[in-house]
Scaffold this motif. Structure first.
Motif, PDB file in Angstrom:
ATOM      1  N   GLU A  67       0.530  -1.553   0.207  1.00 40.92           N
ATOM      2  CA  GLU A  67       0.575   0.232  -0.093  1.00 40.92           C
ATOM      3  C   GLU A  67       1.492   1.187   0.126  1.00 40.92           C
ATOM      4  O   GLU A  67       0.591   2.480  -0.982  1.00 40.92           O
ATOM      5  CB  GLU A  67      -0.786   0.167   1.636  1.00 40.92           C
ATOM      6  N   SER A  68       1.820   1.017   0.664  1.00 46.22           N
ATOM      7  CA  SER A  68       3.580   2.300   0.335  1.00 46.22           C
ATOM      8  C   SER A  68       3.006   2.562  -1.054  1.00 46.22           C
ATOM      9  O   SER A  68       3.111   3.671  -0.972  1.00 46.22           O
ATOM     10  CB  SER A  68       4.186   2.464   1.503  1.00 46.22           C
ATOM     11  N   VAL A  69       3.408   1.316  -1.191  1.00 47.06           N
ATOM     12  CA  VAL A  69       3.903   1.891  -3.182  1.00 47.06           C
ATOM     13  C   VAL A  69       2.826   2.237  -3.859  1.00 47.06           C
ATOM     14  O   VAL A  69       3.282   3.106  -4.327  1.00 47.06           O
ATOM     15  CB  VAL A  69       5.147   0.276  -3.389  1.00 47.06           C
ATOM     16  N   ALA A  70       2.055   1.842  -3.148  1.00 54.19           N
ATOM     17  CA  ALA A  70       0.880   1.926  -4.406  1.00 54.19           C
ATOM     18  C   ALA A  70       0.798   4.106  -3.670  1.00 54.19           C
ATOM     19  O   ALA A  70       0.186   4.985  -5.006  1.00 54.19           O
ATOM     20  CB  ALA A  70      -0.639   1.761  -3.891  1.00 54.19           C
ATOM     21  N   ALA A  71       0.015   3.772  -2.592  1.00 53.10           N
ATOM     22  CA  ALA A  71       0.080   5.303  -2.621  1.00 53.10           C
ATOM     23  C   ALA A  71       1.047   6.193  -3.205  1.00 53.10           C
ATOM     24  O   ALA A  71       0.951   7.467  -3.180  1.00 53.10           O
ATOM     25  CB  ALA A  71      -0.443   5.213  -0.883  1.00 53.10           C
ATOM     26  N   ALA A  72       2.254   5.337  -3.236  1.00 54.58           N
ATOM     27  CA  ALA A  72       3.562   6.578  -3.801  1.00 54.58           C
ATOM     28  C   ALA A  72       3.368   6.824  -4.805  1.00 54.58           C
ATOM     29  O   ALA A  72       3.228   8.098  -5.618  1.00 54.58           O
ATOM     30  CB  ALA A  72       4.451   6.553  -3.507  1.00 54.58           C
ATOM     31  N   ARG A  74       0.459   6.801  -6.678  1.00 54.53           N
ATOM     32  CA  ARG A  74      -0.911   7.259  -7.072  1.00 54.53           C
ATOM     33  C   ARG A  74      -0.537   9.197  -6.398  1.00 54.53           C
ATOM     34  O   ARG A  74      -1.066   9.741  -7.715  1.00 54.53           O
ATOM     35  CB  ARG A  74      -2.063   7.153  -5.552  1.00 54.53           C
ATOM     36  N   SER A  75       0.145   9.635  -5.834  1.00 55.87           N
ATOM     37  CA  SER A  75       0.276  10.833  -5.449  1.00 55.87           C
ATOM     38  C   SER A  75       1.415  11.355  -6.261  1.00 55.87           C
ATOM     39  O   SER A  75       1.433  12.531  -6.737  1.00 55.87           O
ATOM     40  CB  SER A  75       1.331  10.266  -4.014  1.00 55.87           C
ATOM     41  N   ALA A  76       2.606  10.863  -6.983  1.00 52.71           N
ATOM     42  CA  ALA A  76       3.321  11.137  -7.988  1.00 52.71           C
ATOM     43  C   ALA A  76       2.766  11.556  -9.499  1.00 52.71           C
ATOM     44  O   ALA A  76       2.476  12.324  -9.497  1.00 52.71           O
ATOM     45  CB  ALA A  76       4.042  10.092  -8.222  1.00 52.71           C
ATOM     46  N   ILE A  77       1.782  10.440  -9.885  1.00 52.66           N
ATOM     47  CA  ILE A  77       0.847  10.846 -10.619  1.00 52.66           C
ATOM     48  C   ILE A  77       0.125  11.887 -10.645  1.00 52.66           C
ATOM     49  O   ILE A  77      -0.335  12.795 -11.845  1.00 52.66           O
ATOM     50  CB  ILE A  77       0.088   9.667 -10.727  1.00 52.66           C
ATOM     51  N   SER A  78      -0.469  11.803  -9.015  1.00 53.12           N
ATOM     52  CA  SER A  78      -1.350  13.069  -9.211  1.00 53.12           C
ATOM     53  C   SER A  78      -0.942  14.426  -9.647  1.00 53.12           C
ATOM     54  O   SER A  78      -0.990  14.971  -9.897  1.00 53.12           O
ATOM     55  CB  SER A  78      -1.900  13.031  -8.039  1.00 53.12           C
ATOM     56  N   PHE A  79      -0.076  14.627  -8.776  1.00 48.31           N
ATOM     57  CA  PHE A  79       1.392  15.750  -9.568  1.00 48.31           C
ATOM     58  C   PHE A  79       1.667  16.108 -10.164  1.00 48.31           C
ATOM     59  O   PHE A  79       1.659  16.961 -10.812  1.00 48.31           O
ATOM     60  CB  PHE A  79       1.949  15.779  -8.129  1.00 48.31           C
ATOM     61  N   GLY A  80       2.196  15.472 -11.199  1.00 47.25           N
ATOM     62  CA  GLY A  80       1.996  15.032 -12.393  1.00 47.25           C
ATOM     63  C   GLY A  80       1.088  15.394 -13.326  1.00 47.25           C
ATOM     64  O   GLY A  80       1.462  16.617 -14.328  1.00 47.25           O
ATOM     65  N   LYS A  81      -0.080  14.964 -13.082  1.00 45.60           N
ATOM     66  CA  LYS A  81      -1.077  15.027 -13.687  1.00 45.60           C
ATOM     67  C   LYS A  81      -1.752  17.352 -13.383  1.00 45.60           C
ATOM     68  O   LYS A  81      -1.875  18.292 -14.433  1.00 45.60           O
ATOM     69  CB  LYS A  81      -2.033  14.222 -13.506  1.00 45.60           C
TER      70      LYS A  81
END
Length: 100
Positions: A67-72, A74-81
């Motif tokens: 879950e930690s890897v998945a959250a990271a 999601r956060s990176a994708i979200s920030f990039g978007k």
């Protein structure tokens, strides 16, 4: 009318016993918190070696790592978007399309 009266679906809950009433409804599925479950296993482990408890804690630790890897991600994708679609508008460029 309580806020949850019309809810249907999966509801993530903690260890509060009041949620047990919802467990009897066919339209609500309770998803319990891993932290509360993990705490129970830690309490059992305090009594001494227990292979099943150790195995459960090992699996829960692995779930947390996943879950930690998945959250990271999601956060990176979200920030990039956000950066790609909203920064140009905020900077006055206006050429980026909305992300909606």
């Amino acid at each position: 009318m309580p806020p949850i009266a019309g809810f249907k679906g999966i509801l993530q809950v903690d260890a509060y016993t009041g949620y047990s009433k919802l467990a009897g409804r066919d339209d609500v599925q309770l998803a319990f918190c891993w932290s509360h479950l993990r705490r129970n296993f830690y309490e059992l482990a305090a009594y001494g070696p227990a292979p099943i408890v150790s195995e459960a804690l090992k699996h829960i630790t692995e779930f947390y790592a996943i879950e930690s890897v998945a959250a990271a991600r999601r956060s990176a994708i979200s920030f990039g978007k956000r950066k790609a679609t909203r920064w140009p508008k905020a900077s006055g460029d206006g050429s980026a399309q909305s992300s909606r």
